[in-house]
Design an enzyme around this catalytic site. Structure first.
Site, mmCIF file in Angstrom:
data_model
loop_
_atom_site.group_PDB
_atom_site.id
_atom_site.type_symbol
_atom_site.label_atom_id
_atom_site.label_comp_id
_atom_site.label_asym_id
_atom_site.label_seq_id
_atom_site.Cartn_x
_atom_site.Cartn_y
_atom_site.Cartn_z
ATOM 1 N N ARG A 21 51.010 42.765 32.199
ATOM 2 C CA ARG A 21 49.758 42.661 31.429
ATOM 3 C C ARG A 21 49.632 43.835 30.463
ATOM 4 N NH1 ARG A 21 45.954 41.838 36.414
ATOM 5 N NH2 ARG A 21 44.247 42.335 34.986
ATOM 6 N N ARG A 75 40.811 46.686 42.872
ATOM 7 C CA ARG A 75 39.646 45.856 42.525
ATOM 8 C C ARG A 75 39.466 44.684 43.489
ATOM 9 N NH1 ARG A 75 39.527 43.595 36.639
ATOM 10 N NH2 ARG A 75 41.625 42.961 37.176
ATOM 11 N N LYS A 132 36.115 46.637 31.057
ATOM 12 C CA LYS A 132 35.411 45.735 30.142
ATOM 13 C C LYS A 132 34.415 44.857 30.912
ATOM 14 C CE LYS A 132 39.280 43.805 28.722
ATOM 15 N NZ LYS A 132 40.268 44.538 29.551
ATOM 16 N N ARG A 151 42.044 39.092 42.887
ATOM 17 C CA ARG A 151 42.698 38.206 41.923
ATOM 18 C C ARG A 151 44.192 38.107 42.181
ATOM 19 N NH1 ARG A 151 40.341 40.125 36.182
ATOM 20 N NH2 ARG A 151 42.497 39.686 35.585
ATOM 21 N N ARG A 153 42.482 38.815 21.588
ATOM 22 C CA ARG A 153 43.554 39.575 22.217
ATOM 23 C C ARG A 153 44.804 39.619 21.352
ATOM 24 N NH1 ARG A 153 42.048 39.135 27.820
ATOM 25 N NH2 ARG A 153 43.473 40.244 29.191
#
Ligand code: AP5
Length: 214
Positions: free
Chosen positions: A172, A127, A13, A161, A88
């Site tokens: 998550r 990431r 996203k 992160r 969400r």
């Protein structure tokens, strides 16, 4: 043009919001980024959100709806915005509808990025981003052109992160299937939903999205 990007954690996203924002000149509004900025700043919202984000749960609807409501009133949103990570939950989607209606704005499309579960964990754990300008990268799928140097700003500092570890990713994902996946049916029923194959490479996903947006 006002859009929602929908998809599980790690679907791409943020990656696609960045390119849509550059191509169409509309603002990327990531509730995740806004909450991380609040944590960094040590604000009241940040203090409440920190532990929730690090565990992989969802921050309260009231908090994120409040953040978005204020943000879309800013002048830079007049031309349009891309909601990345919001709504969400079904209550967030209902609140957004009321909010847009009250501000005379409409939703042009909801784009769902579909990705297989196994690929998500690999995408998230690989990431990293530039510590200076925030440009996003991946150990395998999107490396800087020159190793260790950000393509965008030339910085050599990168960060990962706190919630990008395997255990939190699974929480998550659980939150996504419990709370967010029902939004796919919600927007389909409202005739707003378009889906793209997020298993394709980054440029291909970009082409699919741009074909939808015209
Ligand atoms: P948030 O920051 O929104 O995280 P997320 O939804 O988990 O999404 P990600 O940022 O992890 O993934 P992405 O889809 O943007 O993927 P990306 O493009 O980076 O939220 C964090 C937390 O904040 C939540 O857990 C929650 O606690 C809280 N929160 C936020 N919003 C909230 C809300 N509305 N309500 C309540 N709580 C909220 O891509 C991932 C990696 O894959 C990158 O390295 C990228 O380079 C790579 N990649 C991207 N596309 C491809 C591709 N096609 N092929 C190969 N690699 C790819």
């Amino acid at each position: 043009m006002n859009l929602i990007l929908l998809g599980p954690p790690g679907a791409g996203k943020g990656t696609q919001a960045e390119q849509i924002s550059a191509k169409y000149g509309i603002v990327q509004l990531s509730t995740g980024e806004m909450l991380r900025a609040a944590v960094k700043a040590g604000s009241e919202v940040g203090l409440k959100a920190k532990a929730i984000i690090e565990s992989g749960g969802l921050v309260s609807d009231e908090t994120v709806v409040g953040i978005i409501s204020e943000r879309i009133d800013q002048p830079d949103c007049a031309k349009g915005f891309i909601l990345d990570g919001f709504p969400r939950t079904l209550p967030q989607a209902a609140a957004l509808e009321t909010l847009l209606g009250s501000k005379g704005k409409t939703l042009d499309a909801v784009i769902e990025i579909k990705v297989d579960d196994e690929a998500l964990v690999e995408r998230i754990t690989g990431r990293f981003s530039c510590a200076k300008c925030g440009a996003g990268y991946h150990d395998k799928y999107k490396t800087p052109s020159k190793e260790g140097v950000c393509d965008k700003c030339g910085s050599t500092e990168f960060s990962r992160r706190a919630d990008d570890n395997e255990e939190t990713v699974r929480n998550r994902l659980m939150a996504y299937y419990r709370e967010t996946a029902p939004l796919i049916g919600y927007y389909f029923a409202k005739d707003r939903l378009k889906s793209v194959d997020g298993m394709a490479d980054i440029d291909d996903v970009k082409r699919q999205i741009n074909a939808i947006l015209g």
